[in-house]
Design a protein around this motif. Structure first.
Motif, short mmCIF file in Angstrom:
data_model
loop_
_atom_site.label_atom_id
_atom_site.label_comp_id
_atom_site.label_asym_id
_atom_site.label_seq_id
_atom_site.Cartn_x
_atom_site.Cartn_y
_atom_site.Cartn_z
N SER A 218 37.74 48.35 40.00
CA SER A 218 37.51 47.12 39.01
C SER A 218 38.18 45.96 39.64
O SER A 218 38.87 45.91 40.50
CB SER A 218 38.15 47.41 37.75
N GLN A 219 38.07 44.83 38.83
CA GLN A 219 38.30 43.60 39.16
C GLN A 219 38.23 43.20 40.84
O GLN A 219 39.22 42.91 41.59
CB GLN A 219 39.98 43.50 38.86
N VAL A 220 37.25 43.17 41.08
CA VAL A 220 36.82 43.04 42.49
C VAL A 220 37.01 41.57 42.92
O VAL A 220 36.65 40.53 42.09
CB VAL A 220 35.31 43.33 42.83
N PRO A 221 37.46 41.05 43.86
CA PRO A 221 37.94 39.62 44.29
C PRO A 221 36.32 38.96 44.45
O PRO A 221 35.33 39.48 44.85
CB PRO A 221 38.66 39.73 45.51
N ILE A 222 36.46 37.69 43.79
CA ILE A 222 35.38 37.04 43.79
C ILE A 222 34.51 36.86 45.11
O ILE A 222 33.46 36.84 45.29
CB ILE A 222 35.49 35.62 42.98
N ARG A 223 35.35 36.79 46.12
CA ARG A 223 35.21 36.34 47.69
C ARG A 223 34.03 37.58 47.77
O ARG A 223 33.05 37.55 48.84
CB ARG A 223 36.24 36.03 48.44
N LEU A 224 34.50 38.79 47.60
CA LEU A 224 33.65 39.85 47.97
C LEU A 224 32.61 40.25 46.86
O LEU A 224 31.81 41.43 47.29
CB LEU A 224 34.47 41.25 48.00
N MET A 225 32.32 39.56 46.15
CA MET A 225 31.24 39.59 45.27
C MET A 225 29.70 38.89 45.88
O MET A 225 28.77 39.11 45.59
CB MET A 225 31.15 38.88 43.89
N HIS A 226 29.96 38.42 46.94
CA HIS A 226 29.04 37.47 47.64
C HIS A 226 28.86 38.10 49.16
O HIS A 226 29.85 38.31 49.61
CB HIS A 226 29.21 36.06 47.51
N LEU A 227 27.71 37.87 49.66
CA LEU A 227 27.39 38.36 51.13
C LEU A 227 28.23 37.56 52.02
O LEU A 227 28.71 38.25 52.92
CB LEU A 227 25.78 38.12 51.46
#
Length: 937
Positions: free
Chosen positions: A243-252
């Protein structure tokens, strides 16, 4: 291994897989432990543990599961270490080695013969297991292997196991604690366990990769190692952020930087322009279709609907316009679709290129694969899971078994009058429901039935009533009346017959019945009786009208011509025929139809003839009555006619004449009667002499409509329960199949073939009901027929749902149905036992370029008031919908003759080795990363 001054120094060991810390505002997620807070990291200790030996350093180290008694015994010996005695850890390694050697010697074929099990959902992947004990711990070692080598394959093949996809391996070992309490391995113990397996595999000369789970199972964390000969070693590790994945790792772009950070120790010192191979799979799921919303959106374009009317309107169902919707609403077997888009074969050097891929249209993907999300009830055969015609027919068969317990239907109502009506076995709906059923059956607005056009050509062999006829509608209502028990059927039938008698006594037309002048002997007896009654009602109404106008008609007739010269009942002139005695044209008379008889009336006549031994005479009497009626009508239409004239009109074969070549009528006609008609005492001439000249309207009817009508009503009122249920079973099966057969499903050939087979199966099974067999002998066959009916009904509903959703892509709909048909085919037996497969339907069908637009229309753009669309965290949107899962594979390849991976001896080869590989799977709230690094030892 020593180093050479002629070779460059080996690269530093790869940094451990450390997912970046979360934002300060997002500290509630469970993240991997920081290496600084732990004295020993599993990533840093893999290499040392793999090269460990049985030195004193290992003897001093805490062994896995060593007992305190053993340590005390060593202290008593004066701390003397006897290295000639194998330690428990060495014995544990030896046991692992023995098992691995046995598996290597056997090979896949022998292992399969010895009972290797198939891994669920993977047809070509097998597994063998062995339990190992070390100290107080029991471990399970699993070897996963394939029946045959896959050769070259894609990352995204459906039959790739998750471990194979995550780490890029073909076969592998997994060793983990075997405990019902869920033992969790800590870092030192997991490292020691992996070291044991690595030493054992090295001794065996095996290149199998080995994995050990670490930490809590929910993290899906693993460490692993693989010996790739004498030069290379691959190390594996995987971890998860739940849970709570860092925003930076939500994108390619951020994920690409995460992969690059594994090359060097410092996360800021990225290598310049590294060619990274990139492949991605995105999975989308269609939102649940809201048919009310679709109707509301369509109405908003024309005229808004007040909120009060919207609340009062019934909820729209997906099958509202399907043929079966009049009787039940089926659960949609296709809950939605999963669309898989694959991007593969791309190479990138800069992180910002990832942003372009993230913002690219899904139509640019290399391939689209579509898979239906099938409802669980399509696979589960448990009783009560599926509600449709098949389930109700099963209840009707149970009522048929109980029908032999009483002689009259009233007995079932009377015997249960004192019991609790709430019991499901004898439940009867309230009178209001019965009234509603009767109003629907005897609705004056229904009109005559056109059931013949709707029937299947194979259904003619079924001896039941047509699906739109009155008795067929009664049977269909009975299926859903209460729970279709014998008492409910008896109550409904008594009220039904009461309405039939009222129509007869009041001369009211029977609804849903064709008023033809013939009886359909291919239908069941009850339908024949109702046909007879409908004809009798029409004859009765005609007689009443003739009585009212009879006197006036007689006065007009008497004043027109002389009594002996009146021409009555003429239907018109017969072309090219003149009377023999007078130069007058011959007139064809109106004649009576032959008396109507139902199947049981024919049987009664035959039985009576056999009983009295005069079958020919009994049949001849009926023929004489018909012949006398025809002769009387002919005399009335031709007052000056002779017997020869009647023969020329009624039986031309018995007149031997000479016809003129020009075709003009000759008078007097030249010819003579045949030998049969010229014999002395001929019966036809005797009947002619006795027949009076009377038109049809003045003759006594060959069919006594009053008597026959009363006989029909009496038959219905005194019908035995077993006879009623026999005909209801045949009619209900036939009518239910006819309704399903009207379904529009795109003309799938396999579905049409199965429907024809269903009719053939019903004809062969229900034929035994006409043989008057016992109910106990037929119950098993009928229940098996219900099972077959349920399978085909499910398939038909599935075909209709797929066709409706993919109407603009007929080829794709046909292919998806064919895939599901082949998956479902093993279930379509005749066994009464429930067949529930654990195997799920996972076949995906490739979407053509011209079909992508139709598939994308399944993803309706979300509306503003849909709460689940408030936050968008990922890219790669399809009509405003983000993927439910994103899977990425980053990899770097390097030639063996370059860099740190070059051999001491120059190699003339262009072979490449995958030095770094990272598999990433997850969403905005879940991220799982698997890393494999190849190092030169």
């Amino acid at each position: 291994m020593g180093t050479s001054p002629y070779l460059p120094p080996p690269p530093p060991p790869p940094p451990p897989l450390r997912l970046p810390p979360t934002d300060p505002t997002r500290q509630t997620g469970k993240l991997p432990r920081d290496p600084t807070s732990s004295p020993a990291s599993p990533r840093e200790g893999i290499a040392d543990a793999a090269m460990a030996s049985t030195s004193s350093k290992h003897a001093k180290h805490r062994r896995i599961g060593e007992d305190d008694d053993e340590e005390e015994a060593e202290e008593e010996l004066g701390r003397f270490d006897d290295f000639t005695i194998a330690s428990s850890w060495e014995r544990f390694i030896s046991e692992i080695e023995a098992i691995c050697r046995q598996w290597l010697a056997d090979g896949p074929k022998i292992l399969m013969q010895k009972g290797a099990e198939t891994v669920p959902s993977y047809e070509n992947l097998y597994i063998v297991k062995r339990e190992l004990k070390h100290g107080k711990r029991v471990y399970c070692m699993e070897y996963n292997f394939r029946k045959s080598a896959k050769g070259k394959y894609s990352y995204w093949d459906d039959d790739i196991h998750s471990t194979e996809l995550s780490f890029g391996v073909d076969e592998f070992l997994i060793i983990s604690p075997l405990s019902a309490s869920g033992v969790i391995l800590d870092d030192p113990e997991s490292t020691k366990l992996l070291s044991s397996v690595a030493i054992a595999l090295s001794n065996c000369g095996s290149n199998w990769p080995a994995f050990v789970p670490v930490h809590d199972p929910s993290r899906k964390a693993y460490i692993g190692i693989q010996n790739m000969g004498t030069v290379f070693t691959r190390r594996f590790e995987a971890d998860r952020i739940g849970s709570q994945v860092p925003i930076r790792l939500m994108h390619l772009e951020g994920l690409h930087e995460l992969f690059l950070s594994k090359f060097v120790l410092s996360s800021t010192d990225f290598p310049a322009k590294v060619k990274v191979n990139f492949s991605m799979k995105l999975t989308y799921r269609t939102p649940e279709h809201d048919y009310d919303l679709e109707e509301t959106l369509d109405s908003e374009a024309t005229e808004p609907i007040p909120e009060s009317e919207v609340a009062s309107q019934p909820r729209k169902q997906w099958d509202d316009d399907c043929p079966w919707s009049e009787w039940y609403s089926a659960e949609d077997p296709v809950k939605g679709f999963e669309l898989t888009t694959i991007w593969g074969g791309k190479t990138f050097e800069e992180s910002f290129e990832m942003a372009e891929v993230e913002n690219a249209s899904s139509f640019d993907a290399d391939s689209w694969l579509l898979q239906p999300v099938v409802s669980p009830y399509m696979v589960d055969d448990s009783i009560g899971k599926f509600v449709g015609f098949a389930s109700q027919l099963h209840l009707l068969v149970n009522a048929f078994e109980s029908s032999a317990e009483a002689q009259f239907l009233e007995d079932f109502v009377a015997d249960n009058s004192g019991q609790d009506n709430s019991k499901s076995s004898v439940a009867v709906p309230p009178p209001t429901v019965i009234d509603r059923v009767m109003k629907d059956l005897f609705n004056d607005e229904v009109g005559n039935s056109n059931y013949v056009e709707a029937e299947n050509k194979y259904g003619r062999a079924l001896k039941g009533a047509p699906s739109d006829s009155l008795f067929a509608q009664f049977c269909l209502h009975a299926l859903w009346f209460g729970n279709c028990n014998i008492r409910a059927i008896a109550v409904l039938w008594i009220d039904f017959v009461r309405e039939i008698r009222w129509c007869w006594e009041e001369s009211e037309r029977l609804p849903r019945m064709k008023t033809t002048s013939s009886i359909d002997l291919s239908a069941c007896v009850i339908h024949q009786k109702l046909q007879m009654l409908a004809i009798c009602i029409e004859r009765k109404k005609s007689l009443n009208r003739e009585k009212d106008t009879g006197d006036v008609h007689k006065e007009r007739s008497s004043n027109s011509m002389a009594p002996n010269k009146i021409r009555k009942g003429s239907a018109g002139v017969v072309p090219s025929m003149m009377l023999i005695n007078t130069f007058q044209e011959m007139h064809a008379p109106y004649t009576q139809d032959a008396p109507l008889m139902t199947e049981d009336m024919h049987e009664e006549r035959l039985q009576a003839a056999e009983a009295f031994g005069n079958a020919v005479g009994l049949s001849g009497q009926l023929e004489r009555d018909i012949l006398s009626s025809d002769m009387s009508a002919f005399k009335a239409a031709n007052p000056d006619s002779a017997f020869e004239d009647f023969i020329r009109w009624h039986s031309p074969g018995d007149w031997v004449g000479e016809d003129k070549s020009d075709g003009s009528p000759a008078w007097p006609p030249k010819g003579k009667l045949s030998q049969r008609m010229s014999e002395h005492g001929n019966m036809w001439r005797k009947i002619w002499n006795d027949a009076p000249a009377l038109p049809v309207c003045e003759q006594k009817s060959l069919l006594d409509s009053i008597r026959e009508g009363e006989k029909v009503v009496h038959y219905l009122e005194t019908l035995r329960p077993q006879q009623l249920l026999e005909q209801m079973v045949c009619t209900a099966f036939k009518s239910s199949a006819d309704i399903l057969n009207r379904t529009t499903y795109g003309g799938f050939k396999l579905m049409k073939t199965k429907m024809d087979q269903l009719y053939a199966t019903m004809a062969s099974t229900l034929k035994s009901l006409q043989g008057k067999s016992g109910t106990s002998d037929l119950a098993g066959d009928l229940k098996r027929l219900c099972q077959v009916f349920e399978h085909i009904e499910k398939l038909l509903i599935f075909a209709a749902s797929v066709h409706r959703k993919l109407a603009d892509a007929p080829r794709l709909a046909q292919s998806i149905f064919t895939d599901y048909f082949n998956y479902y085919l093993p279930k379509m037996g005749t066994s009464l036992e429930s067949i529930c497969y654990e195997k799920e339907f996972t076949t995906k069908e490739k979407v053509g370029m011209l079909e992508r637009e139709a598939v994308s229309s399944l993803f309706r753009p979300p509306t503003a008031n849909q709460s689940w669309r408030k936050v968008l965290s990922m890219g790669n949107l399809l009509n405003g919908h983000e993927p439910i899962q994103r899977e990425i594979v980053f990899s770097v390849l390097e030639k063996l003759s370059n860099g740190h991976y070059s051999s001491q001896t120059p190699l003339c080869t262009d072979e490449q080795i995958e030095t770094h590989r990272m598999y990433i799977s997850g969403t905005s709230n879940d991220l799982w990363v698997a890393l494999s690094v190849t190092s030169w030892d």
